[in-house]
Design an enzyme around this catalytic site. Structure first.
Site, PDB file in Angstrom:
ATOM      1  N   SER A  35      43.921 -36.705 -12.451  1.00  0.00           N
ATOM      2  CA  SER A  35      45.172 -36.483 -11.839  1.00  0.00           C
ATOM      3  C   SER A  35      46.272 -37.402 -11.461  1.00  0.00           C
ATOM      4  O   SER A  35      47.447 -37.063 -11.234  1.00  0.00           O
ATOM      5  CB  SER A  35      45.188 -35.531 -10.806  1.00  0.00           C
ATOM      6  OG  SER A  35      44.308 -36.106  -9.786  1.00  0.00           O
ATOM      7  N   LYS A  77      46.440 -38.812  -4.047  1.00  0.00           N
ATOM      8  CA  LYS A  77      47.578 -38.349  -4.678  1.00  0.00           C
ATOM      9  C   LYS A  77      48.649 -39.041  -4.068  1.00  0.00           C
ATOM     10  O   LYS A  77      48.596 -39.876  -3.247  1.00  0.00           O
ATOM     11  CB  LYS A  77      47.816 -36.826  -4.090  1.00  0.00           C
ATOM     12  CG  LYS A  77      46.819 -35.830  -4.247  1.00  0.00           C
ATOM     13  CD  LYS A  77      46.674 -35.590  -5.848  1.00  0.00           C
ATOM     14  CE  LYS A  77      45.411 -34.681  -6.316  1.00  0.00           C
ATOM     15  NZ  LYS A  77      45.188 -34.762  -7.396  1.00  0.00           N
TER      16      LYS A  77
END
Length: 165
Positions: A35, A77
C-alpha cells in the site's frame, strides 16, 4: 546476593535502557503489503520516531504509523488531511479547503472523494491508492492513534537512509 547482583547488574541496566528507548523514543517496524509502494515496499524495515510528535506538529505528507483498531494492527500511511479540513480528490488532484495543493509526489490513481476532518483528526492514505486500506475505508484517525513518524529505512541495505517524500 551482592555477588549475583554485581554479575548481572550491567545486563539489567541494558535491558532497562532498551525497553525505555523502544517504549518512548524509537522502535523498528516492518512494512507489510504494497500500500505504500513505491516509497516503501513490502518487507522494508524502518525506524519509527515516537518522540517527534511530542515536540512538533504532525505535518501534511508525513509518513506515520497508526494504530488501526478495526484490524487490531498498525499501518503505515501518509498524512493527507489535518484537523478541521475538507479534503477532496478530484481528477487525481488534491484540494484542501477548496484550494489545489501542488506536490512533487506522484501517487497512483486516486478515485474522487470528499471528506471533512474534525478536531484532532487526521486523514491518511497509502501511496499505492488502488490497493490501500486507509482513511477512505477506516475513517480518520485521532492524534492519539498515531504512534510516530517513519524516519529511517534500514533494510534493504541498498536503500538505507531517511525516508523521503
Amino acid at each position: 546476593m551482592k555477588k549475583i547482583w554485581y554479575s548481572i547488574k550491567d545486563y539489567v541496566y541494558i535491558v532497562l535502557i532498551v525497553v525505555l528507548i523502544r517504549t518512548f523514543l524509537i522502535t523498528p517496524a516492518a512494512v507489510s503489503g504494497s500500500s505504500m509502494e513505491s516509497t516503501l515496499n513490502n518487507h522494508d524495515l524502518v525506524i519509527i520516531n515516537k518522540l517527534v510528535y511530542r515536540i512538533k506538529s504532525i505535518e501534511r505528507f508525513d509518513i506515520v504509523v497508526v494504530n488501526n483498531d478495526e484490524d487490531n494492527d498498525r499501518i503505515i500511511k501518509r498524512v493527507i488531511g489535518l484537523p478541521n479540513e475538507t479534503i477532496e480528490y478530484k481528477d487525481n488532484k488534491l484540494y484542501i479547503n477548496g484550494e489545489l495543493v501542488e506536490t512533487k509526489l506522484n501517487f497512483k490513481d486516486t478515485d474522487d472523494f470528499k471528506v471533512e476532518t474534525k478536531d484532532d483528526e487526521y486523514f491518511v492514505l497509502g501511496d499505492n491508492r488502488p490497493v490501500s486500506k486507509d482513511s477512505r475505508i477506516l475513517g480518520s484517525f485521532n492524534k492519539k492513534d498515531i504512534v510516530g513518524r517513519v524516519g529511517i529505512r534500514f533494510y534493504p541495505f541498498d536503500k538505507v537512509g531517511y525516508v523521503k517524500w
